[in-house]
Write a protein that holds these residues in place. Sequence first.
Motif: not given
Length: 364
Positions: A111, A115, A120
């Motif tokens: 993650k 990021d 998304q």
Amino acid sequence: MKIKEILSVLEVMAPLGYAEDFDNVGLLVGDDNNEAIGVLVCHDALENVIDEAVAKKCNLVVCFHPILFSGLKKITGKNYVERAVLKAIKNDISIYAVHTALDNHQDGVNKIFCDALGLQNTKVLIPKTNFIQKLVTFTIPENAAQVRNALFEAGAGNIGNYENCSFTSPGKGTYIGNEHSNPQVGAQFDFVESNEVKIEVTFEKHLQSKILKTLFANHIYEEVAYELYDLLNAHQNIGLGMVGELKEAMNEQDFMMMVKDKMQSNGIRHSSFLGKEIKKVAVLGGSGSYAIKNAINCGADAFLTADLKYHQFYEAENQLILADIGHFESERYTKNYIVEYLRKKILNFAIILSEENTNPVKYL
């Protein structure tokens, strides 16, 4: 504050039960009953990092990669692993590793990777299997809510984006208690037939002892009837790798330059460009060649990972771009995440980000 109190915070961030079976996570060196005086967070707990911990008066080193991975038969200082461990022991420094416990977390390594690239609608690429269990128990209606709510509080009943999930069904329970029994309903030697409810909840396997302890503490019966099952269901929020989408599609060259910039890579090895735009991207921090087919099957336009071998680039099969951005580079922001997490959870205590660059790979 004792070291074990800090470790309990780390185990919430990256539960040790999430780690892969081959891994070596948790407290590797030291006594967790020692008073903590400072925490140094690093990528690799090498000898120069232990020196840094000594200089900065930190007696707990939290690392991503475990310095102890396979068993040691001797500790004589003959290699970089032994030298780091010896120095830590001499200076009473504890070493704690998170590695795949954080790899598999939905807010962990991958993650962080996503990021950094602005991806998304992210989801796990390879959901973890053999990790969900089901508890089935039986009690009287008057005790059902207490048992069920206590199990929820202990961590049972979480399914995807939902919590407090259970199934309850009515039925008839029967028993006869012997001379040693102390039945809650009925008396010794009586045949008892009572209204009961069946409660079913799922939970993550590493919570089993906590779930059973909670069940026994809240169940009204002297003898608790229960069943445990291993489920084949994959855990959609825990697992290796992640896939997401760019806000806007990019051409291949611009995408690669963006990745190189965002991940501060000194060089990217990749398969042939396919002449199409990049929108859906799969990532797996660290060595991820085993996930190439997963990336293809999920419809990714590109798969970013590390440690790809020559022949593995052929496995792209002109269906996506495979890119090796470097092992360290793919995980480079992990230590920053750990520092930020600990600083939010542990106030007024020294949580220090290591300044040592432990990337062993150099570029001309």
